[in-house]
Scaffold this motif. Structure first.
Motif, PDB file in Angstrom:
ATOM      1  N   GLY A  43       1.134  -1.290   0.300  1.00 31.85           N
ATOM      2  CA  GLY A  43      -0.345  -0.367  -0.471  1.00 31.85           C
ATOM      3  C   GLY A  43       0.576   0.847  -0.770  1.00 31.85           C
ATOM      4  N   VAL A  44       0.358   2.325   0.320  1.00 39.08           N
ATOM      5  CA  VAL A  44       0.585   3.587   0.050  1.00 39.08           C
ATOM      6  C   VAL A  44       0.854   4.581   1.477  1.00 39.08           C
ATOM      7  CG1 VAL A  44       1.481   3.849  -2.207  1.00 39.08           C
ATOM      8  CG2 VAL A  44      -0.576   4.768  -1.374  1.00 39.08           C
ATOM      9  N   THR A  45       1.610   5.269   2.097  1.00 34.35           N
ATOM     10  CA  THR A  45       1.365   5.892   3.414  1.00 34.35           C
ATOM     11  C   THR A  45       0.636   7.570   3.310  1.00 34.35           C
ATOM     12  OG1 THR A  45       2.793   4.516   4.392  1.00 34.35           O
ATOM     13  CG2 THR A  45       2.191   6.670   5.711  1.00 34.35           C
ATOM     14  N   THR A  46       0.139   7.651   3.744  1.00 30.44           N
ATOM     15  CA  THR A  46      -0.617   9.371   2.967  1.00 30.44           C
ATOM     16  C   THR A  46      -1.096  10.341   4.326  1.00 30.44           C
ATOM     17  OG1 THR A  46      -2.572   8.756   3.280  1.00 30.44           O
ATOM     18  CG2 THR A  46      -2.139   7.929   1.872  1.00 30.44           C
ATOM     19  N   PRO A  47      -1.226  11.514   4.485  1.00 27.76           N
ATOM     20  CA  PRO A  47      -0.849  12.292   5.234  1.00 27.76           C
ATOM     21  C   PRO A  47      -2.593  11.385   6.109  1.00 27.76           C
ATOM     22  CG  PRO A  47      -0.986  13.832   3.554  1.00 27.76           C
ATOM     23  CD  PRO A  47      -0.511  11.875   2.616  1.00 27.76           C
ATOM     24  N   HIS A  48      -2.946  10.909   6.049  1.00 27.51           N
ATOM     25  CA  HIS A  48      -4.274  10.381   6.714  1.00 27.51           C
ATOM     26  C   HIS A  48      -4.114   8.782   7.485  1.00 27.51           C
ATOM     27  CE1 HIS A  48      -6.567  13.217   4.708  1.00 27.51           C
ATOM     28  NE2 HIS A  48      -5.841  12.898   4.016  1.00 27.51           N
ATOM     29  N   GLY A  49      -2.566   8.417   6.962  1.00 31.00           N
ATOM     30  CA  GLY A  49      -2.357   6.954   7.496  1.00 31.00           C
ATOM     31  C   GLY A  49      -2.036   5.992   6.906  1.00 31.00           C
ATOM     32  N   VAL A  50      -1.614   5.141   6.276  1.00 30.08           N
ATOM     33  CA  VAL A  50      -1.971   3.938   5.051  1.00 30.08           C
ATOM     34  C   VAL A  50      -3.294   3.389   4.579  1.00 30.08           C
ATOM     35  CG1 VAL A  50      -1.378   1.097   4.685  1.00 30.08           C
ATOM     36  CG2 VAL A  50       0.195   2.521   6.324  1.00 30.08           C
ATOM     37  N   LEU A  51      -3.300   3.794   3.300  1.00 37.63           N
ATOM     38  CA  LEU A  51      -3.648   3.370   2.615  1.00 37.63           C
ATOM     39  C   LEU A  51      -3.807   1.786   1.607  1.00 37.63           C
ATOM     40  CD1 LEU A  51      -6.098   2.928   0.140  1.00 37.63           C
ATOM     41  CD2 LEU A  51      -5.015   4.370  -1.229  1.00 37.63           C
ATOM     42  N   LEU A  52      -3.882  -0.019   2.240  1.00 35.48           N
ATOM     43  CA  LEU A  52      -3.617  -0.938   2.097  1.00 35.48           C
ATOM     44  C   LEU A  52      -4.726  -0.813   0.832  1.00 35.48           C
ATOM     45  CD1 LEU A  52      -4.341  -1.997   5.316  1.00 35.48           C
ATOM     46  CD2 LEU A  52      -1.366  -2.240   4.438  1.00 35.48           C
ATOM     47  N   GLY A  53      -3.499  -2.145  -0.015  1.00 40.39           N
ATOM     48  CA  GLY A  53      -3.874  -2.296  -1.362  1.00 40.39           C
ATOM     49  C   GLY A  53      -4.593  -3.451  -1.518  1.00 40.39           C
ATOM     50  N   ALA A  54      -4.236  -4.070  -2.843  1.00 36.98           N
ATOM     51  CA  ALA A  54      -5.077  -5.462  -3.053  1.00 36.98           C
ATOM     52  C   ALA A  54      -4.277  -5.895  -4.411  1.00 36.98           C
ATOM     53  CB  ALA A  54      -6.999  -5.163  -3.317  1.00 36.98           C
ATOM     54  N   PHE A  55      -4.140  -7.069  -3.911  1.00 42.46           N
ATOM     55  CA  PHE A  55      -3.587  -7.638  -5.172  1.00 42.46           C
ATOM     56  C   PHE A  55      -4.141  -8.153  -5.690  1.00 42.46           C
ATOM     57  CE2 PHE A  55      -0.323  -7.093  -1.814  1.00 42.46           C
ATOM     58  CZ  PHE A  55       0.756  -6.919  -2.452  1.00 42.46           C
ATOM     59  N   ARG A  56      -3.986  -8.405  -7.577  1.00 46.46           N
ATOM     60  CA  ARG A  56      -3.852  -8.713  -8.569  1.00 46.46           C
ATOM     61  C   ARG A  56      -4.527 -10.695  -8.482  1.00 46.46           C
ATOM     62  NH1 ARG A  56      -6.156  -7.099 -13.045  1.00 46.46           N
ATOM     63  NH2 ARG A  56      -5.652  -5.411 -13.186  1.00 46.46           N
ATOM     64  N   GLU A  57      -2.924 -11.256  -8.091  1.00 42.62           N
ATOM     65  CA  GLU A  57      -2.933 -12.356  -8.393  1.00 42.62           C
ATOM     66  C   GLU A  57      -2.924 -12.759  -6.447  1.00 42.62           C
ATOM     67  OE1 GLU A  57      -1.072 -13.815 -11.347  1.00 42.62           O
ATOM     68  OE2 GLU A  57      -0.968 -11.830 -12.593  1.00 42.62           O
ATOM     69  N   GLY A  58      -3.223 -14.193  -7.475  1.00 40.56           N
ATOM     70  CA  GLY A  58      -3.258 -14.921  -5.811  1.00 40.56           C
ATOM     71  C   GLY A  58      -2.181 -15.438  -5.074  1.00 40.56           C
ATOM     72  N   VAL A  59      -1.371 -15.300  -5.953  1.00 41.74           N
ATOM     73  CA  VAL A  59       0.042 -16.168  -4.687  1.00 41.74           C
ATOM     74  C   VAL A  59       0.769 -15.513  -4.056  1.00 41.74           C
ATOM     75  CG1 VAL A  59       1.813 -14.361  -6.587  1.00 41.74           C
ATOM     76  CG2 VAL A  59       2.211 -16.834  -4.812  1.00 41.74           C
ATOM     77  N   ARG A  60      -0.665 -13.726  -3.674  1.00 42.62           N
ATOM     78  CA  ARG A  60      -0.064 -12.252  -2.755  1.00 42.62           C
ATOM     79  C   ARG A  60      -0.995 -11.832  -2.285  1.00 42.62           C
ATOM     80  NH1 ARG A  60       3.875  -8.175  -5.569  1.00 42.62           N
ATOM     81  NH2 ARG A  60       3.882  -7.831  -3.680  1.00 42.62           N
ATOM     82  N   GLN A  61      -1.912 -12.647  -2.462  1.00 40.67           N
ATOM     83  CA  GLN A  61      -3.063 -12.157  -1.341  1.00 40.67           C
ATOM     84  C   GLN A  61      -3.161 -11.780   0.142  1.00 40.67           C
ATOM     85  OE1 GLN A  61      -5.909 -10.508  -3.296  1.00 40.67           O
ATOM     86  NE2 GLN A  61      -5.134 -11.357  -5.173  1.00 40.67           N
ATOM     87  N   SER A  62      -2.182 -13.185   0.434  1.00 45.82           N
ATOM     88  CA  SER A  62      -2.121 -12.773   1.907  1.00 45.82           C
ATOM     89  C   SER A  62      -1.193 -11.495   2.787  1.00 45.82           C
ATOM     90  CB  SER A  62      -1.897 -14.056   3.171  1.00 45.82           C
ATOM     91  OG  SER A  62      -3.206 -15.307   2.147  1.00 45.82           O
ATOM     92  N   GLU A  63      -0.386 -11.213   1.709  1.00 40.98           N
ATOM     93  CA  GLU A  63       0.790 -10.125   2.130  1.00 40.98           C
ATOM     94  C   GLU A  63       0.063  -8.939   2.935  1.00 40.98           C
ATOM     95  OE1 GLU A  63       3.202  -9.410  -1.395  1.00 40.98           O
ATOM     96  OE2 GLU A  63       3.205 -11.551  -2.052  1.00 40.98           O
ATOM     97  N   ARG A  64      -0.801  -8.670   2.343  1.00 37.31           N
ATOM     98  CA  ARG A  64      -1.248  -7.722   3.020  1.00 37.31           C
ATOM     99  C   ARG A  64      -2.250  -7.882   4.144  1.00 37.31           C
ATOM    100  NH1 ARG A  64      -6.284  -4.445   1.104  1.00 37.31           N
ATOM    101  NH2 ARG A  64      -8.119  -6.003   2.666  1.00 37.31           N
ATOM    102  N   ASP A  65      -2.398  -8.869   4.761  1.00 41.02           N
ATOM    103  CA  ASP A  65      -2.588  -9.841   6.098  1.00 41.02           C
ATOM    104  C   ASP A  65      -1.623  -9.769   7.413  1.00 41.02           C
ATOM    105  OD1 ASP A  65      -5.201  -9.575   5.035  1.00 41.02           O
ATOM    106  OD2 ASP A  65      -5.079 -11.486   4.522  1.00 41.02           O
ATOM    107  N   GLN A  66      -0.110  -9.690   7.004  1.00 39.81           N
ATOM    108  CA  GLN A  66       1.008  -9.989   7.333  1.00 39.81           C
ATOM    109  C   GLN A  66       0.993  -8.498   7.965  1.00 39.81           C
ATOM    110  OE1 GLN A  66       3.672 -12.883   6.655  1.00 39.81           O
ATOM    111  NE2 GLN A  66       2.438 -14.538   6.959  1.00 39.81           N
ATOM    112  N   ALA A  67       1.566  -7.429   6.781  1.00 38.95           N
ATOM    113  CA  ALA A  67       1.970  -6.264   6.666  1.00 38.95           C
ATOM    114  C   ALA A  67       1.062  -6.127   7.613  1.00 38.95           C
ATOM    115  CB  ALA A  67       1.789  -5.975   4.992  1.00 38.95           C
TER     116      ALA A  67
END
Length: 147
Positions: free
Chosen positions: A82-106
């Motif tokens: 995702g990206v850090t903004t002045p409001h906080g972190v905007l978490l992204g969402a992945f297209r590829e299934g192999v990457r889906q769980s990365e966001r949860d751990q971070a």
């Protein structure tokens, strides 16, 4: 906490050691490397990442570490979370299934450190990865279009 530019002082960063990094056929570039057998050396990848982390520490940057997961071979690319903004972190969402769980751990690491502003949810037509987002200046961003 916040980011307004690509050129400000880096104070803290989220990293994940490339313990389980392995190319996956998720884009043309990776497919070409795999097809030609031009695979990265595990020892070299680990060594270069360790050197990179040490330079950050020596420069006074705080590193927040995500634990490597053997089911997440691209987890090393933490900028895509995702990206850090002045409001906080905007978490992204992945297209590829192999990457889906990365966001949860971070997110588990970030939640105790910075506000989570918003969470993107992937749809068949729309995804958002932090690597496709770059601050141009304090008022504008550039957003890339991936696969």
């Amino acid at each position: 906490m916040g980011v307004k530019t690509e050129f400000g002082k880096l104070r803290s960063v989220l990293l994940c050691a490339p313990e389980y990094f392995a190319l996956q056929p998720i884009n043309v570039i990776a497919e070409n490397y795999i097809r030609h057998g031009d695979l990265p050396s595990r020892e070299q990848v680990l060594g270069e990442h360790n050197d990179f982390a040490q330079v950050l520490v020596d420069s006074g940057v705080e590193i927040l570490w995500v634990d490597p997961d053997p089911k997440l071979p691209y987890q090393v690319f933490t900028r895509d979370i995702g990206v850090t903004t002045p409001h906080g972190v905007l978490l992204g969402a992945f297209r590829e299934g192999v990457r889906q769980s990365e966001r949860d751990q971070a997110e588990a690491i970030l939640t105790n450190r910075v506000p989570i502003w918003r969470r993107s949810e992937a749809t068949p037509d729309v995804v958002f990865e932090g690597g496709d987002y770059m601050y141009v200046d304090e008022m504008r961003v550039a957003i890339g279009i991936g696969a």
